[in-house]
Design an enzyme around this catalytic site. Structure first.
Site, PDB file in Angstrom:
ATOM      1  N   CYS A 111     -50.246  18.217  31.988  1.00  0.00           N
ATOM      2  CA  CYS A 111     -50.057  18.153  30.624  1.00  0.00           C
ATOM      3  C   CYS A 111     -50.436  19.147  29.883  1.00  0.00           C
ATOM      4  CB  CYS A 111     -50.058  16.837  30.096  1.00  0.00           C
ATOM      5  SG  CYS A 111     -49.320  15.444  31.260  1.00  0.00           S
ATOM      6  N   HIS A 256     -49.750  17.536  22.948  1.00  0.00           N
ATOM      7  CA  HIS A 256     -49.035  17.006  24.121  1.00  0.00           C
ATOM      8  C   HIS A 256     -48.629  15.678  23.561  1.00  0.00           C
ATOM      9  CE1 HIS A 256     -47.793  15.656  27.848  1.00  0.00           C
ATOM     10  NE2 HIS A 256     -48.747  14.533  28.013  1.00  0.00           N
ATOM     11  N   ASN A 286     -42.803  11.266  27.445  1.00  0.00           N
ATOM     12  CA  ASN A 286     -43.887  12.305  27.799  1.00  0.00           C
ATOM     13  C   ASN A 286     -43.364  13.112  29.191  1.00  0.00           C
ATOM     14  OD1 ASN A 286     -45.825  13.685  29.298  1.00  0.00           O
ATOM     15  ND2 ASN A 286     -47.316  11.895  29.420  1.00  0.00           N
TER      16      ASN A 286
END
Ligand code: UT7
Length: 330
Positions: A111, A256, A286
């Site tokens: 990420c 993020h 996500n």
């Protein structure tokens, strides 16, 4: 860094799975997922691949930039979920786009990957090695998700985002990046496959047989959450100090998209209003290294980004890795 983002693009698979769909697989419910994560639905590959999504996002970014594929000197694809091991996803993107003059490689930093792809390309560009770069975050996380584990399967989604970078003579911003391999077990995956049991119709609840646990992400959610809310504000302060930029000069904080509560906690710790922290986690979940460029592209296409604005991009995740970079919009 002396670079200019001159085009953005993204691609989102059309197949949608809402929280009620997840509740059919594991013991959870829409209310819990919304409250604890902010996620309402996620998009899941159904025929698309990490490479095909990367190509679509990349093409859209090039088209916005008005730059031909032949002009690209560098392609970096950030991914942990490529459908190919060899050749790398970036070379596959090169082939599809016809970017015959580009040097291509993948980057694996989960990420934090898009922020590191930006830093890597910016270092090449500001060093005078290349003039034009295409950076892409593309993920098919649904292939790596254990659909029996409610601690992880509620979170992840698929998609891709891209940006075209050009060398620029303006001010250079120095990034801040960190890693702590000692805490790697907080989010791990031993091996990967590119079969999607959900959209291929292979999922059959408790008794399905689609591989062993080594193919699925394992996560200590609480540990990752605590790490993120502590380290991200520190990295943001550090990057501002390093570049002698005041916090009130920053127009947008693009974090993020891992969990709405993480974003809210970072905003609170920095003493900033939520309006400066755009979010799209409700729609996509996500998407790891794709989350920041998808958000950037959506904001760009909505006209939210104005020339001269300063943006902090901050990534965090498996590794553990984390970092923040300042982008000045043109
Ligand atoms: O991209 C970077 C990588 N990942 C992340 O950033 C993830 C960071 N972590 C998180 O987002 C959160 O830790 C989660 C969303 C994964 C979990 O949320 P949480 O608030 O940390 O939940 P928890 O694990 O502390 O569980 C709280 C309660 C427990 O019940 P009891 O023991 O209080 O009765 C869990 O059993 O909620 C229960 N629970 C659930 N209930 C319904 C855990 N998962 C679920 C679920 N549905 N999916």
């Amino acid at each position: 860094m002396a670079v200019n983002i001159c085009g953005t693009g993204s691609f989102i698979p059309s197949h949608v799975m809402d929280n009620n769909g997840i509740a059919e697989l594991v013991d959870t419910n829409d209310e819990w997922i919304r409250e604890r994560t902010g996620i309402v639905r996620r998009h899941i590959v159904d025929g698309e691949t990490t490479v095909s999504m990367a190509c679509e996002a990349g093409e859209r970014a090039l088209s916005m930039a008005g730059i031909s594929a032949e002009e690209i000197d560098l392609i970096v694809v950030s991914t942990i979920s490529s459908n190919v091991v060899l050749p790398c996803a970036a070379c596959e993107v090169q082939k599809e786009l016809g970017a015959v003059n580009a040097t291509c490689f993948d980057l694996s930093a989960a990420c934090t990957g898009f922020v590191l792809a930006y830093n890597t390309a910016a270092a090449y560009l500001s060093g005078g090695i290349y003039k034009t770069a295409l950076i892409i975050g593309s993920e098919s996380l649904s292939n790596l998700t254990n659909w029996r584990d409610r601690g992880t399967c509620i979170l992840f989604g698929d998609g891709a985002g891209a940006a075209v970078l050009r060398a620029d003579s303006r001010r250079m911003y120095v990034p801040v990046t960190h890693s702590d391999g000692g805490k790697g077990s907080a989010l791990s995956l031993k091996s990967r496959h590119d079969r999607n049991v959900l959209t291929a119709g292979e999922y059959s609840g408790e008794n399905h047989d689609y591989g062993t646990d080594e193919y699925f992400m394992k996560m200590d959610g609480k540990a990752v959450f605590q790490f993120a809310v502590k380290k991200v504000p520190q990295a943001v302060r550090e990057v501002l100090e390093k570049n002698q930029v005041r916090q009130d000069e920053i127009d947008w904080f693009l974090l993020h998209q891992a969990n709405k509560r993480i974003v809210e906690s970072v905003a609170k710790r920095l003493g900033e209003p939520m309006e400066k922290f755009p979010m799209n986690i409700q729609e996509y979940g996500n998407t790891s290294s794709a989350s920041i460029p998808i958000l950037l592209d959506e904001m760009n296409r909505k006209g939210m980004l104005k020339p001269g604005q300063k943006i902090v991009m901050a990534g965090f995740g498996a590794g553990l890795t984390w970092g923040a970079s300042i982008v000045e919009w043109m």
